[in-house]
Design an enzyme around this catalytic site. Structure first.
Site, PDB file in Angstrom:
ATOM      1  N   SER A 126       0.386  -0.873  -0.279  1.00 23.35           N
ATOM      2  CA  SER A 126       0.064  -0.007  -0.271  1.00 23.35           C
ATOM      3  C   SER A 126       0.487   0.939   0.079  1.00 23.35           C
ATOM      4  O   SER A 126       1.692   0.580   0.082  1.00 23.35           O
ATOM      5  CB  SER A 126      -0.866   0.175   1.083  1.00 23.35           C
ATOM      6  OG  SER A 126      -1.800   1.323   1.430  1.00 23.35           O
ATOM      7  N   TYR A 151      -2.334  -0.889  10.929  1.00 23.28           N
ATOM      8  CA  TYR A 151      -2.315  -1.580   9.404  1.00 23.28           C
ATOM      9  C   TYR A 151      -0.990  -1.563   8.793  1.00 23.28           C
ATOM     10  O   TYR A 151      -0.681  -2.219   8.155  1.00 23.28           O
ATOM     11  CB  TYR A 151      -3.658  -1.063   8.995  1.00 23.28           C
ATOM     12  CG  TYR A 151      -3.782  -1.485   7.797  1.00 23.28           C
ATOM     13  CD1 TYR A 151      -3.788  -2.854   6.957  1.00 23.28           C
ATOM     14  CD2 TYR A 151      -3.619  -0.039   6.481  1.00 23.28           C
ATOM     15  CE1 TYR A 151      -4.664  -3.075   5.504  1.00 23.28           C
ATOM     16  CE2 TYR A 151      -3.146  -0.439   5.731  1.00 23.28           C
ATOM     17  CZ  TYR A 151      -3.962  -1.923   4.466  1.00 23.28           C
ATOM     18  OH  TYR A 151      -3.895  -1.776   3.331  1.00 23.28           O
ATOM     19  N   LYS A 155       1.410  -3.637   6.620  1.00 24.23           N
ATOM     20  CA  LYS A 155       2.424  -3.544   5.153  1.00 24.23           C
ATOM     21  C   LYS A 155       4.035  -3.145   4.782  1.00 24.23           C
ATOM     22  O   LYS A 155       5.164  -4.073   3.729  1.00 24.23           O
ATOM     23  CB  LYS A 155       2.149  -2.297   4.134  1.00 24.23           C
ATOM     24  CG  LYS A 155       0.474  -3.301   4.288  1.00 24.23           C
ATOM     25  CD  LYS A 155      -0.179  -4.129   3.441  1.00 24.23           C
ATOM     26  CE  LYS A 155      -1.396  -4.553   3.468  1.00 24.23           C
ATOM     27  NZ  LYS A 155      -1.740  -6.120   2.975  1.00 24.23           N
TER      28      LYS A 155
HETATM   29  P1  NAD Z   1     -11.512  -6.576   0.866  1.00 22.41           P
HETATM   30  O1  NAD Z   1     -12.128  -6.702   2.617  1.00 22.41           O
HETATM   31  O2  NAD Z   1     -12.455  -6.807   0.507  1.00 22.41           O
HETATM   32  O3  NAD Z   1     -10.570  -8.335   0.590  1.00 22.41           O
HETATM   33  C1  NAD Z   1      -9.592  -9.035   1.174  1.00 22.41           C
HETATM   34  C2  NAD Z   1     -10.282 -10.493   1.365  1.00 22.41           C
HETATM   35  O4  NAD Z   1      -9.355 -11.414   3.173  1.00 22.41           O
HETATM   36  C3  NAD Z   1     -11.552 -10.412   2.437  1.00 22.41           C
HETATM   37  O5  NAD Z   1     -12.463 -11.050   1.201  1.00 22.41           O
HETATM   38  C4  NAD Z   1     -11.855 -11.376   3.682  1.00 22.41           C
HETATM   39  O6  NAD Z   1     -12.638 -12.291   4.477  1.00 22.41           O
HETATM   40  C5  NAD Z   1     -10.363 -12.346   2.775  1.00 22.41           C
HETATM   41  N1  NAD Z   1      -9.430 -11.914   4.524  1.00 22.41           N
HETATM   42  C6  NAD Z   1      -9.414 -11.615   5.423  1.00 22.41           C
HETATM   43  N2  NAD Z   1      -8.677 -12.191   6.573  1.00 22.41           N
HETATM   44  C7  NAD Z   1      -8.540 -13.158   6.342  1.00 22.41           C
HETATM   45  C8  NAD Z   1      -7.748 -14.452   6.584  1.00 22.41           C
HETATM   46  N3  NAD Z   1      -7.380 -14.346   7.665  1.00 22.41           N
HETATM   47  N4  NAD Z   1      -7.572 -15.875   5.935  1.00 22.41           N
HETATM   48  C9  NAD Z   1      -8.493 -15.932   4.966  1.00 22.41           C
HETATM   49  N5  NAD Z   1      -9.166 -14.845   4.364  1.00 22.41           N
HETATM   50  C10 NAD Z   1      -8.948 -13.081   5.045  1.00 22.41           C
HETATM   51  O7  NAD Z   1     -10.046  -6.235   1.023  1.00 22.41           O
HETATM   52  P2  NAD Z   1      -9.611  -5.142  -0.534  1.00 22.41           P
HETATM   53  O8  NAD Z   1      -9.883  -3.768  -0.315  1.00 22.41           O
HETATM   54  O9  NAD Z   1      -9.810  -6.055  -2.027  1.00 22.41           O
HETATM   55  O10 NAD Z   1      -8.045  -5.785  -0.042  1.00 22.41           O
HETATM   56  C11 NAD Z   1      -7.109  -6.412  -0.599  1.00 22.41           C
HETATM   57  C12 NAD Z   1      -5.476  -6.521  -0.485  1.00 22.41           C
HETATM   58  O11 NAD Z   1      -5.420  -5.194  -0.593  1.00 22.41           O
HETATM   59  C13 NAD Z   1      -5.532  -6.266   1.380  1.00 22.41           C
HETATM   60  O12 NAD Z   1      -4.529  -6.515   1.717  1.00 22.41           O
HETATM   61  C14 NAD Z   1      -5.359  -4.515   1.546  1.00 22.41           C
HETATM   62  O13 NAD Z   1      -4.722  -3.864   3.024  1.00 22.41           O
HETATM   63  C15 NAD Z   1      -4.538  -4.229   0.001  1.00 22.41           C
HETATM   64  N6  NAD Z   1      -4.939  -3.455   0.218  1.00 22.41           N
HETATM   65  C16 NAD Z   1      -6.469  -2.301  -0.278  1.00 22.41           C
HETATM   66  C17 NAD Z   1      -6.434  -0.964  -0.085  1.00 22.41           C
HETATM   67  C18 NAD Z   1      -7.670  -0.466  -1.069  1.00 22.41           C
HETATM   68  O14 NAD Z   1      -7.638   0.637  -0.683  1.00 22.41           O
HETATM   69  N7  NAD Z   1      -8.735  -1.291  -0.728  1.00 22.41           N
HETATM   70  C19 NAD Z   1      -5.260  -0.172  -0.448  1.00 22.41           C
HETATM   71  C20 NAD Z   1      -3.960  -0.550  -0.499  1.00 22.41           C
HETATM   72  C21 NAD Z   1      -3.348  -1.916  -0.067  1.00 22.41           C
HETATM   73  C1  WQD Z   2      -9.309  10.261   0.682  1.00 20.19           C
HETATM   74  C2  WQD Z   2      -9.595  11.433   1.060  1.00 20.19           C
HETATM   75  C3  WQD Z   2     -10.184  12.173   2.794  1.00 20.19           C
HETATM   76  C4  WQD Z   2     -13.817  10.456   3.853  1.00 20.19           C
HETATM   77  C5  WQD Z   2      -7.020   4.952   2.817  1.00 20.19           C
HETATM   78  C6  WQD Z   2      -6.189   3.953   4.084  1.00 20.19           C
HETATM   79  C7  WQD Z   2      -4.617   3.939   3.168  1.00 20.19           C
HETATM   80  C8  WQD Z   2      -4.929   3.101   2.251  1.00 20.19           C
HETATM   81  C9  WQD Z   2      -6.716   3.526   1.587  1.00 20.19           C
HETATM   82  C10 WQD Z   2      -4.956   0.842   2.159  1.00 20.19           C
HETATM   83  C11 WQD Z   2      -8.731  11.979   2.538  1.00 20.19           C
HETATM   84  C12 WQD Z   2     -10.751  12.628   2.354  1.00 20.19           C
HETATM   85  C13 WQD Z   2     -12.862  10.451   3.666  1.00 20.19           C
HETATM   86  C14 WQD Z   2     -15.078  10.977   3.909  1.00 20.19           C
HETATM   87  C15 WQD Z   2     -13.784  12.743   3.186  1.00 20.19           C
HETATM   88  N1  WQD Z   2      -6.084   1.716   2.450  1.00 20.19           N
HETATM   89  N2  WQD Z   2     -12.436  11.867   3.387  1.00 20.19           N
HETATM   90  N3  WQD Z   2     -14.642  12.235   3.708  1.00 20.19           N
HETATM   91  O1  WQD Z   2      -7.369   8.239   3.454  1.00 20.19           O
HETATM   92  O2  WQD Z   2      -6.046   8.390   1.761  1.00 20.19           O
HETATM   93  O3  WQD Z   2      -6.587   5.386   2.688  1.00 20.19           O
HETATM   94  O4  WQD Z   2      -7.138   3.996   2.149  1.00 20.19           O
HETATM   95  O5  WQD Z   2      -3.784   0.834   2.139  1.00 20.19           O
HETATM   96  O6  WQD Z   2      -3.743   2.786   4.077  1.00 20.19           O
HETATM   97  O7  WQD Z   2      -5.762   4.587   4.779  1.00 20.19           O
HETATM   98  O8  WQD Z   2      -8.209   6.994   1.537  1.00 20.19           O
HETATM   99  O9  WQD Z   2     -10.591   7.408   0.902  1.00 20.19           O
HETATM  100  O10 WQD Z   2     -10.255   6.982   3.603  1.00 20.19           O
HETATM  101  O11 WQD Z   2      -9.527   9.207   1.870  1.00 20.19           O
HETATM  102  O12 WQD Z   2     -13.476  14.093   3.091  1.00 20.19           O
HETATM  103  O13 WQD Z   2     -15.534  10.837   4.925  1.00 20.19           O
HETATM  104  O14 WQD Z   2     -11.038  11.566   1.686  1.00 20.19           O
HETATM  105  O15 WQD Z   2      -9.607  13.005   4.424  1.00 20.19           O
HETATM  106  O16 WQD Z   2      -8.410  12.781   2.159  1.00 20.19           O
HETATM  107  P1  WQD Z   2      -6.570   7.577   2.265  1.00 20.19           P
HETATM  108  P2  WQD Z   2     -10.049   7.759   2.192  1.00 20.19           P
END
Ligand code: NAD
Ligand code: WQD
Length: 339
Positions: A126, A151, A155
């Protein structure tokens, strides 16, 4: 024989989109998910889109014996490891849960990969690893800052674990994809994000507000040092992000890796402010999103967007879809959840 790819967390938001793209490219996909943050019906949705039903196993990756049984039955050509807990606020409330789930899941996978000589691991990292960046855009060489949350720390540790294990286990190759802000949904509107409870993320909150499920969006601060005062992020369409995983797997299978652990920024390279996102949503979908400006949210990054040169050149990957595509598909998906 089709190459066999294990997707952990494959019924989740990004995992399900990646399963679709891999199946489209002829891979055999096997999914493990404990359904802690997703639904079983996603498997049927993947089948509807692709015409192929992925094999599905429901268990927690911390359950070593279930995972070991799966490795005994299959020879995987690659693994994409999505499964993790991802709610920043919850991780601050309950750090041990995040260290336990996110790290032990990865360690179990790595132990079994070594035991079964499985070589290729793609890890969901991330942009959160960079914290508050001092220079923009962020390149992969931007140093990690102190993690803002447990969290984010998982990562950073995950990448560190891959750095060290790939040094000693010569068989192992790893590739970390540092996602920026994934949004949007598949154009079929059969899969998308399923937020639990009140969404913390901007775009999910916008779509729920537009749908009348939330009264008003809170814009967290308009006094930042940005052109319109609201915070800036690099939003990336989840389908583009899914395709980056296909390229990552191809790179590994084709032995194109230059280092045993590589890492890539996956974003569009373009920053958008909160107000720009709201405006784009309203314009493309012809619907108003009521909002009010409130205080800044604690811990928020002011602005971050990716330098994607490395992914463009080395992975041969480029984001194709723009903010309008993201907002349009997010709304189309949200409407399927209302009915
Ligand atoms: P998500 O929660 O939709 O998907 C994760 C899946 O993993 C879920 O279906 C959940 O049921 C499953 N899971 C969680 N813990 C588990 C375990 N111990 N065993 C088996 N299954 C398990 O999340 P996502 O948004 O699809 O994210 C996927 C990956 O990408 C995650 O590692 C997340 O940290 C990373 N990521 C997400 C974002 C984002 O903003 N969505 C951004 C950066 C990184
Ligand atoms: C985006 C912008 C808020 C909600 C998070 C995690 C990060 C990554 C992605 C996994 C910010 C603003 C938001 C609202 C708002 N995930 N906002 N009103 O903060 O970039 O990142 O998700 O790895 O680890 O921290 O994403 O979508 O929460 O916010 O004004 O109700 O929108 O302040 O500027 P963020 P976000």
């Amino acid at each position: 024989m089709d190459k066999k790819i294990l997707i952990t967390g494959g019924t989740g938001y990004i995992g399900s989109h990646t399963a679709v793209e891999l199946i489209h490219q002829g891979y055999e996909v096997i999914i493990v998910d404990d359904l802690s943050n997703s639904e079983r019906r996603t498997i049927e949705s993947i089948e509807k889109i692709t015409g192929k039903k992925p094999e599905f196993h429901q268990f927690d990756l911390r359950d070593f014996s279930s995972l070991a049984a799966l490795f005994n039955e299959n020879k995987f050509d690659g693994i994409i490891h999505f499964a993790a807990k991802k709610a920043v606020g919850e991780s601050v409330e309950n750090p041990m849960l995040y260290y336990d789930v996110n790290l032990n899941s990865m360690l179990n996978l790595l132990k079994l990969m070594e035991l079964h000589n499985v070589s290729n691991l793609v890890f969901s990292s991330s942009c959160t690893v960079y914290g508050q960046p001092s220079q923009l855009p962020v390149t992969e060489d931007t140093p990690f800052s102190l993690a803002e949350s447990p969290y984010g720390h998982t990562k950073q540790i995950g990448e560190d674990i891959l750095h060290h294990t790939t040094r000693t286990n010569r068989q192992l190759q790893a590739l970390s994809l540092r996602y920026f802000n994934p949004v949007g949904a598949h154009p079929s509107a059969l899969i998308g994000e399923l937020p639990v409870g009140v969404p913390a993320n901007l775009v999910s909150f916008i779509t729920q507000t537009a749908a009348g499920l939330r009264a008003k969006l809170k814009v967290y601060g308009n006094d930042y040092d940005t052109p319109d005062g609201t915070a800036i992020r690099d939003y990336i369409h989840v389908v583009d992000l899914a395709k980056a995983h296909v390229r990552a797997i191809e790179r590994m299978l084709n032995h194109e890796q230059k280092k045993s652990h590589e890492y890539f920024n996956i974003g569009t390279g373009k920053g958008s402010s909160v107000l720009e996102v709201i405006q784009a949503f309203e314009k493309i979908n012809h619907i108003k999103v009521p909002y009010e400006v409130v205080d800044r949210r604690a811990g928020d990054i002011v602005k971050i967007y990716a330098d994607t040169t490395r992914a463009n050149h080395e992975l041969n990957w480029n984001a194709q879809l723009n903010l309008d595509d993201m907002m349009k598909s997010a709304w189309t998906w949200q409407k399927t959840l209302i009915t």
